[in-house]
Design an enzyme around this catalytic site. Sequence first.
Site, short mmCIF file in Angstrom:
data_model
loop_
_atom_site.label_atom_id
_atom_site.label_comp_id
_atom_site.label_asym_id
_atom_site.label_seq_id
_atom_site.Cartn_x
_atom_site.Cartn_y
_atom_site.Cartn_z
N ASN A 13 -15.55 -13.04 -1.90
CA ASN A 13 -16.43 -12.65 -0.80
C ASN A 13 -17.58 -13.65 -0.78
OD1 ASN A 13 -18.20 -11.49 0.97
ND2 ASN A 13 -18.58 -9.63 -0.23
N TRP A 14 -17.52 -14.54 0.18
CA TRP A 14 -18.55 -15.59 0.24
C TRP A 14 -19.88 -15.07 0.76
CZ3 TRP A 14 -16.12 -20.85 2.29
CH2 TRP A 14 -15.36 -21.42 1.26
N LYS A 15 -19.90 -13.84 1.27
CA LYS A 15 -21.12 -13.28 1.87
C LYS A 15 -21.69 -14.29 2.88
CE LYS A 15 -21.53 -10.43 -2.17
NZ LYS A 15 -22.34 -9.66 -3.09
N HIS A 99 -18.70 -2.70 2.62
CA HIS A 99 -19.40 -3.31 1.49
C HIS A 99 -20.78 -2.66 1.35
CE1 HIS A 99 -21.34 -6.22 -1.09
NE2 HIS A 99 -20.12 -6.62 -1.43
N GLU A 101 -23.56 -3.85 0.80
CA GLU A 101 -24.64 -4.54 1.51
C GLU A 101 -24.67 -4.14 2.98
OE1 GLU A 101 -23.51 -8.46 0.16
OE2 GLU A 101 -24.10 -7.87 -1.87
N GLU A 171 -16.78 -1.23 -6.34
CA GLU A 171 -17.91 -2.11 -6.64
C GLU A 171 -19.15 -1.28 -6.95
OE1 GLU A 171 -17.21 -6.28 -4.81
OE2 GLU A 171 -18.30 -5.08 -3.37
N GLY A 177 -24.12 -8.80 -8.08
CA GLY A 177 -25.10 -9.89 -8.09
C GLY A 177 -26.16 -9.77 -9.17
N SER A 217 -20.17 -8.75 -10.45
CA SER A 217 -20.39 -9.73 -11.52
C SER A 217 -19.13 -10.06 -12.30
CB SER A 217 -21.51 -9.26 -12.46
OG SER A 217 -22.72 -9.12 -11.74
N GLY A 238 -17.95 -12.13 -5.76
CA GLY A 238 -19.02 -12.71 -4.96
C GLY A 238 -19.40 -14.08 -5.50
N GLY A 239 -20.45 -14.11 -6.30
CA GLY A 239 -21.01 -15.37 -6.83
C GLY A 239 -19.98 -16.34 -7.37
P1 13P Z 1 -20.94 -10.57 -7.37
O1 13P Z 1 -19.59 -11.01 -7.91
O2 13P Z 1 -21.82 -11.71 -6.98
O3 13P Z 1 -21.60 -9.57 -8.27
O4 13P Z 1 -20.64 -9.80 -5.98
C1 13P Z 1 -19.68 -8.83 -5.95
C2 13P Z 1 -19.45 -8.43 -4.55
O5 13P Z 1 -20.32 -7.85 -3.91
C3 13P Z 1 -18.16 -8.78 -3.94
O6 13P Z 1 -17.98 -8.12 -2.73
#
Ligand code: 13P
Length: 256
Positions: A13-15, A99, A101, A171, A177, A217, A238-239
């Site tokens: 997920n590149w956000k 998600h 967010e 999640e 994050g 994470s 994500g990251g």
């Molecule tokens: P991180 O891997 O950066 O914690 O993010 C997870 C995420 O929100 C994937 O959708």
Amino acid sequence: MNRKYRKTVIAGNWKMNQLVSGVKPFMEELKKELPQNKQCDIVLCTPAVMIPAMVKAGKDCKVAAGGQDVSKYEKGAYTGEVSADQLLDAGAKYCIVGHSERRQYHHEDDMLINAKARALLAKGITPIICVGESLEQREMDLTIEHITYQVKAALYGISATELRHCIIAYEPIWAIGTGKTATSEQAQEVCEAIRGVIRKMYGARPARAVSILYGGSMNAKNAEELLAQPDIDGGLIGGASLKPADFAAIVKATDQ
Ligand code: 13P
């Protein structure tokens, strides 16, 4: 993972990161790092504007393109929205919905998330439905109740046939994050409970076949242990999906 009954999926997920112009160089790097015989399906969920570039660059290394959100409406006067039809036409095979967010910053509720998942299914796009508890909910021992509600609401009205095209991602909000990963036991406990909810709704066979991912994470170091859990069928990353070597290392961790 349990490859006998279900697919292993590693989804990035590149956000709101990266650029359209960066997709090709990223994918060239990734291609070099990915193992030849991949043991999983690989997806990169990008901002919608990058989907065509991802489709093009992902073709010869079998990386599918995904979106990060979709409108619940089919088409019309909804400025700024992207429809399931438009995602499909751009080449997306998957799309994240619900998600945390989006729940937090865009006030999305469970009913809306259900409508979005159904809009995707109607066009043959696989929804990656996200659920997860906050730290407060975990501390109040409300995790399983909360997740049960979220899963039931997200899947409302979705048939057993459609469920085969759904992915659930667990999640925990406190792990996103933050560098704080759920322990493999904590993640397994919730993923097992999610499968239990699906079993009650649809029966044993459909529940056994649905892929459940862990996200929060996840990285090259902890992926192997998380993926070794029987009810964790992959990751939503994500990251670590923003760096080709890190993302490829997680893909390699499915090779156990
Ligand atoms: P991180 O891997 O950066 O914690 O993010 C997870 C995420 O929100 C994937 O959708």
